[in-house]
Design a protein around this motif. Structure first.
Motif, PDB file in Angstrom:
ATOM      1  N   PHE A 107       8.542   4.458  -0.160  1.00 50.28           N
ATOM      2  CA  PHE A 107       7.158   4.846  -0.270  1.00 50.28           C
ATOM      3  C   PHE A 107       6.879   5.848   0.856  1.00 50.28           C
ATOM      4  CE2 PHE A 107       8.059   0.219  -0.843  1.00 50.28           C
ATOM      5  CZ  PHE A 107       7.860   0.260  -2.209  1.00 50.28           C
ATOM      6  N   GLU A 108       5.365   6.364   0.432  1.00 44.02           N
ATOM      7  CA  GLU A 108       4.974   7.405   1.345  1.00 44.02           C
ATOM      8  C   GLU A 108       4.759   7.127   2.953  1.00 44.02           C
ATOM      9  OE1 GLU A 108       1.934   9.396  -0.768  1.00 44.02           O
ATOM     10  OE2 GLU A 108       3.309   9.500  -2.707  1.00 44.02           O
ATOM     11  N   ARG A 109       4.637   5.837   3.179  1.00 46.35           N
ATOM     12  CA  ARG A 109       4.393   5.339   4.637  1.00 46.35           C
ATOM     13  C   ARG A 109       5.267   3.975   4.723  1.00 46.35           C
ATOM     14  NH1 ARG A 109      -1.665   4.891   3.614  1.00 46.35           N
ATOM     15  NH2 ARG A 109      -1.893   2.706   2.436  1.00 46.35           N
ATOM     16  N   PRO A 110       5.917   3.821   5.685  1.00 41.43           N
ATOM     17  CA  PRO A 110       6.881   2.651   5.764  1.00 41.43           C
ATOM     18  C   PRO A 110       5.877   1.129   5.704  1.00 41.43           C
ATOM     19  CG  PRO A 110       6.655   3.622   8.062  1.00 41.43           C
ATOM     20  CD  PRO A 110       5.845   4.624   6.945  1.00 41.43           C
ATOM     21  N   ILE A 111       6.751   0.179   5.435  1.00 39.86           N
ATOM     22  CA  ILE A 111       6.096  -1.089   5.719  1.00 39.86           C
ATOM     23  C   ILE A 111       6.040  -1.369   7.067  1.00 39.86           C
ATOM     24  CG2 ILE A 111       6.527  -3.591   5.344  1.00 39.86           C
ATOM     25  CD1 ILE A 111       7.952  -2.819   2.740  1.00 39.86           C
ATOM     26  N   PHE A 134       2.489  -6.476  -0.166  1.00 43.94           N
ATOM     27  CA  PHE A 134       2.386  -5.232   0.792  1.00 43.94           C
ATOM     28  C   PHE A 134       1.878  -4.416  -0.120  1.00 43.94           C
ATOM     29  CE2 PHE A 134       5.638  -7.847   2.247  1.00 43.94           C
ATOM     30  CZ  PHE A 134       5.465  -7.969   3.714  1.00 43.94           C
ATOM     31  N   ASP A 135       0.587  -3.714   0.292  1.00 44.07           N
ATOM     32  CA  ASP A 135      -0.127  -2.496  -0.506  1.00 44.07           C
ATOM     33  C   ASP A 135       0.639  -1.377   0.084  1.00 44.07           C
ATOM     34  OD1 ASP A 135      -2.124  -4.161  -1.741  1.00 44.07           O
ATOM     35  OD2 ASP A 135      -3.080  -4.104   0.218  1.00 44.07           O
ATOM     36  N   VAL A 136       1.075  -0.600  -0.879  1.00 40.67           N
ATOM     37  CA  VAL A 136       2.076   0.540  -0.619  1.00 40.67           C
ATOM     38  C   VAL A 136       1.666   1.766  -1.358  1.00 40.67           C
ATOM     39  CG1 VAL A 136       4.280  -0.784   0.200  1.00 40.67           C
ATOM     40  CG2 VAL A 136       3.770   0.029  -2.156  1.00 40.67           C
ATOM     41  N   THR A 146       1.029  -2.486  -5.468  1.00 43.05           N
ATOM     42  CA  THR A 146       1.463  -3.771  -4.668  1.00 43.05           C
ATOM     43  C   THR A 146       2.933  -3.977  -4.818  1.00 43.05           C
ATOM     44  OG1 THR A 146      -0.801  -4.484  -4.904  1.00 43.05           O
ATOM     45  CG2 THR A 146       0.907  -6.137  -4.187  1.00 43.05           C
ATOM     46  N   SER A 168      11.287   1.037   2.985  1.00 48.89           N
ATOM     47  CA  SER A 168      10.332   1.973   2.982  1.00 48.89           C
ATOM     48  C   SER A 168      10.403   3.331   2.846  1.00 48.89           C
ATOM     49  CB  SER A 168       9.853   1.436   4.602  1.00 48.89           C
ATOM     50  OG  SER A 168       9.464   0.329   4.779  1.00 48.89           O
ATOM     51  N   PHE A 193       3.151   4.827  -3.499  1.00 47.91           N
ATOM     52  CA  PHE A 193       4.212   5.082  -4.314  1.00 47.91           C
ATOM     53  C   PHE A 193       3.969   6.615  -5.227  1.00 47.91           C
ATOM     54  CE2 PHE A 193       7.136   5.372  -7.951  1.00 47.91           C
ATOM     55  CZ  PHE A 193       8.179   5.369  -7.329  1.00 47.91           C
ATOM     56  N   PRO A 233      -1.714   4.053  -4.981  1.00 48.47           N
ATOM     57  CA  PRO A 233      -1.310   2.746  -4.539  1.00 48.47           C
ATOM     58  C   PRO A 233      -0.909   1.869  -5.276  1.00 48.47           C
ATOM     59  CG  PRO A 233      -3.587   2.972  -4.765  1.00 48.47           C
ATOM     60  CD  PRO A 233      -3.034   4.480  -5.089  1.00 48.47           C
TER      61      PRO A 233
END
Length: 150
Positions: free
Chosen positions: A66-70, A98-100, A108, A63, A102, A106
């Protein structure tokens, strides 16, 4: 005359054997065409492994890219899933997508996992996604393993 006929027959059989051998083993010289379009169809992947109790830590490391954690609820669901003793071991099971976010966009992240049960439960996660995402994940995972001294 019999000797001459025998000699010619021997030469014909010998040359036929050489020709057959060249035909059978010489097909490697067929040119291989590299198809760049195929390269675009193959997704890039990296992996991280964790003991059952270390799955939250592994996903915390993932996580960080990414800009927000899973979501913690997703990580808990994965940990519960991995603890199921009826899972076939050493088989890649799809976990989910998981949509993340980066680098502000956005994307996947697809996760698959193999479960092993020897001296506890051990899980190997495959992380599949866009090339830049996978390369960033791989870089972070290598740094994590270096921190652990692995």
């Amino acid at each position: 005359m019999k000797r001459l006929f025998g000699f010619f027959l021997f030469l014909i059989i010998l040359s036929g054997g050489v020709a057959f051998t060249a035909w059978a083993f010489g097909n490697e010289s067929v040119p291989v065409v590299y198809d760049e379009a195929y390269e675009d169809d193959v997704p890039l992947a990296t992996s991280i492994d964790a003991d059952l109790e270390d799955i939250p830590e592994a996903f915390a490391v993932i996580s960080e890219v990414f800009e927000r954690p899973i979501a913690a609820s997703d990580v808990d669901a994965i940990q519960t899933w991995a603890s199921d003793p009826s899972l076939k071991k050493a088989v890649a099971h799809p976990i989910g997508e998981f949509d993340v976010l980066f680098e502000g966009r956005p994307t996947t992240l697809t996760v698959e996992a193999e479960v092993y049960r020897e001296d506890g439960t051990y899980v190997l996660f495959y992380l599949i996604g866009d090339e830049d995402v996978v390369l960033a994940l791989d870089e972070r995972i290598v740094a994590y393993y270096d921190e652990l001294g692995i």
